[in-house]
Design a protein around this motif. Sequence first.
Motif, mmCIF file in Angstrom:
data_model
loop_
_atom_site.group_PDB
_atom_site.id
_atom_site.type_symbol
_atom_site.label_atom_id
_atom_site.label_comp_id
_atom_site.label_asym_id
_atom_site.label_seq_id
_atom_site.Cartn_x
_atom_site.Cartn_y
_atom_site.Cartn_z
ATOM 1 N N THR A 193 27.237 35.394 43.246
ATOM 2 C CA THR A 193 27.629 36.738 42.846
ATOM 3 C C THR A 193 26.578 37.363 41.926
ATOM 4 O O THR A 193 25.604 36.718 41.523
ATOM 5 C CB THR A 193 28.977 36.717 42.109
ATOM 6 O OG1 THR A 193 28.780 36.263 40.755
ATOM 7 C CG2 THR A 193 29.975 35.807 42.811
ATOM 8 N N ASN A 194 26.819 38.631 41.580
ATOM 9 C CA ASN A 194 25.949 39.325 40.624
ATOM 10 C C ASN A 194 26.525 39.291 39.209
ATOM 11 O O ASN A 194 26.083 40.045 38.333
ATOM 12 C CB ASN A 194 25.740 40.771 41.055
ATOM 13 C CG ASN A 194 27.010 41.606 40.989
ATOM 14 O OD1 ASN A 194 28.114 41.071 41.073
ATOM 15 N ND2 ASN A 194 26.859 42.914 40.873
ATOM 16 N N ILE A 195 27.481 38.401 38.954
ATOM 17 C CA ILE A 195 28.144 38.320 37.654
ATOM 18 C C ILE A 195 27.405 37.315 36.769
ATOM 19 O O ILE A 195 27.356 36.116 37.070
ATOM 20 C CB ILE A 195 29.612 37.891 37.815
ATOM 21 C CG1 ILE A 195 30.368 38.898 38.687
ATOM 22 C CG2 ILE A 195 30.282 37.738 36.455
ATOM 23 C CD1 ILE A 195 31.756 38.445 39.099
ATOM 24 N N ASP A 196 26.819 37.792 35.682
ATOM 25 C CA ASP A 196 26.114 36.923 34.748
ATOM 26 C C ASP A 196 27.094 36.027 33.988
ATOM 27 O O ASP A 196 28.234 36.411 33.711
ATOM 28 C CB ASP A 196 25.312 37.747 33.739
ATOM 29 C CG ASP A 196 24.118 38.437 34.368
ATOM 30 O OD1 ASP A 196 23.478 37.832 35.235
ATOM 31 O OD2 ASP A 196 23.842 39.593 33.982
ATOM 32 N N ARG A 197 26.601 34.864 33.616
ATOM 33 C CA ARG A 197 27.416 33.932 32.829
ATOM 34 C C ARG A 197 27.907 34.587 31.535
ATOM 35 O O ARG A 197 29.060 34.391 31.125
ATOM 36 C CB ARG A 197 26.601 32.677 32.507
ATOM 37 C CG ARG A 197 27.279 31.715 31.539
ATOM 38 C CD ARG A 197 26.377 30.519 31.235
ATOM 39 N NE ARG A 197 25.057 30.930 30.791
ATOM 40 C CZ ARG A 197 24.760 31.283 29.542
ATOM 41 N NH1 ARG A 197 25.708 31.263 28.604
ATOM 42 N NH2 ARG A 197 23.523 31.632 29.209
ATOM 43 N N THR A 198 27.045 35.348 30.870
ATOM 44 C CA THR A 198 27.420 35.953 29.589
ATOM 45 C C THR A 198 28.580 36.935 29.749
ATOM 46 O O THR A 198 29.465 37.008 28.892
ATOM 47 C CB THR A 198 26.216 36.664 28.964
ATOM 48 O OG1 THR A 198 25.639 37.570 29.926
ATOM 49 C CG2 THR A 198 25.162 35.660 28.536
ATOM 50 N N LEU A 199 28.584 37.697 30.858
ATOM 51 C CA LEU A 199 29.697 38.615 31.106
ATOM 52 C C LEU A 199 30.971 37.836 31.415
ATOM 53 O O LEU A 199 32.051 38.132 30.885
ATOM 54 C CB LEU A 199 29.350 39.559 32.260
ATOM 55 C CG LEU A 199 30.417 40.600 32.615
ATOM 56 C CD1 LEU A 199 30.586 41.601 31.471
ATOM 57 C CD2 LEU A 199 30.044 41.326 33.908
ATOM 58 N N PHE A 200 30.850 36.833 32.250
ATOM 59 C CA PHE A 200 31.996 36.002 32.606
ATOM 60 C C PHE A 200 32.623 35.357 31.372
ATOM 61 O O PHE A 200 33.853 35.287 31.237
ATOM 62 C CB PHE A 200 31.547 34.939 33.609
ATOM 63 C CG PHE A 200 32.552 33.878 33.916
ATOM 64 C CD1 PHE A 200 33.677 34.161 34.675
ATOM 65 C CD2 PHE A 200 32.374 32.584 33.456
ATOM 66 C CE1 PHE A 200 34.606 33.173 34.968
ATOM 67 C CE2 PHE A 200 33.288 31.588 33.740
ATOM 68 C CZ PHE A 200 34.414 31.893 34.501
ATOM 69 N N ILE A 251 27.587 33.542 38.286
ATOM 70 C CA ILE A 251 28.796 32.909 38.792
ATOM 71 C C ILE A 251 28.679 32.683 40.301
ATOM 72 O O ILE A 251 28.214 33.558 41.043
ATOM 73 C CB ILE A 251 30.017 33.784 38.485
ATOM 74 C CG1 ILE A 251 30.223 33.893 36.975
ATOM 75 C CG2 ILE A 251 31.269 33.231 39.156
ATOM 76 C CD1 ILE A 251 30.444 32.574 36.287
ATOM 77 N N ALA A 252 29.122 31.514 40.732
ATOM 78 C CA ALA A 252 29.161 31.179 42.152
ATOM 79 C C ALA A 252 30.500 30.517 42.469
ATOM 80 O O ALA A 252 31.164 29.967 41.591
ATOM 81 C CB ALA A 252 28.014 30.253 42.532
ATOM 82 N N VAL A 253 30.878 30.594 43.740
ATOM 83 C CA VAL A 253 32.138 30.028 44.212
ATOM 84 C C VAL A 253 31.843 29.146 45.417
ATOM 85 O O VAL A 253 31.072 29.530 46.306
ATOM 86 C CB VAL A 253 33.142 31.134 44.597
ATOM 87 C CG1 VAL A 253 34.441 30.525 45.106
ATOM 88 C CG2 VAL A 253 33.400 32.055 43.401
ATOM 89 N N ALA A 254 32.464 27.986 45.458
ATOM 90 C CA ALA A 254 32.180 27.037 46.540
ATOM 91 C C ALA A 254 33.425 26.245 46.902
ATOM 92 O O ALA A 254 34.408 26.205 46.153
ATOM 93 C CB ALA A 254 31.066 26.082 46.126
#
Length: 280
Positions: A193-200, A251-254
């Motif tokens: 995704t384009n979601i940075d760890r810091t935002l998450f 962020i990634a999803v698997a």
Amino acid sequence: MKNHLVVQTDFGLSDGAVSAMYGVAISVDPTLRIFDLTHDIPKFNIWEASYRLYQTIFYWPEGTVFVSVVDPGVGSDRRSIVVKTETNQYIVTPDNGTVTHILKKLGIKEVRIIDESINRLPFSGESYTFHGRDVYVYTGARLASGVISYEEVGPLVPVESLVQLPISEASIDNETVFGNIDVLDVRFGNLWTNIDRTLFNQLGNEYGDGIEVMIEYDGSNVYKSTMKYGRSFADSGLGEPILYINSLDKIAVALNQESIANKYKIGTGAEWKIKIRKIR
């Protein structure tokens, strides 16, 4: 000093196109070191070419020359350019959006249009369909080997004139993070995704927390599941979903040892939206 030459295309390796490009580069300088980024970009997929450059370029030394050829507009009036990044590397490519992620994420110092009266493979002037061989890798090899300087590529044009692809930014609202599925971890089918760890992490997440993930395409729900936020795939069972931080700090999803992309027919791009919410 000679620099490395790194090549990316959507040509594949089933015919002689990439080999011909290597032959041109070695003819410029037999001692030139040539490396593959990838030749498996999906056909005509400029977005993925842009992302793969972003995924890779930071890890190469200053002076490295990248040649990226995903060029559905070959033979048209689209410009042929060489950009100099803020990290002092070079990208030789058509001006069709291929440097979008580099411009947005790393920055570009300068752009030069390739002067084909100087930087074109000799005796190739009547060919209009293989600029990867005749213009891009030829120019890239000359630049990497020191035959020409960056200033000899051609005239400067404004950075603001570059063709850019639309990029949306991830956001957070009411304890939900919103983003896009930018690209796949292709071989394994994981969703990046384009979601940075810091935002998450503004959600107050800790490893082991339960996370709700929803994926939509063109306004329709495609996938919804609750999964663990883990450090690695070892934190989930075989076939179980997991949310994790990928190698680009996003962020990634698997699914553990399965392709979530194939199983749920999930794609990439601006239409593929993802929502992430911590389960309280």
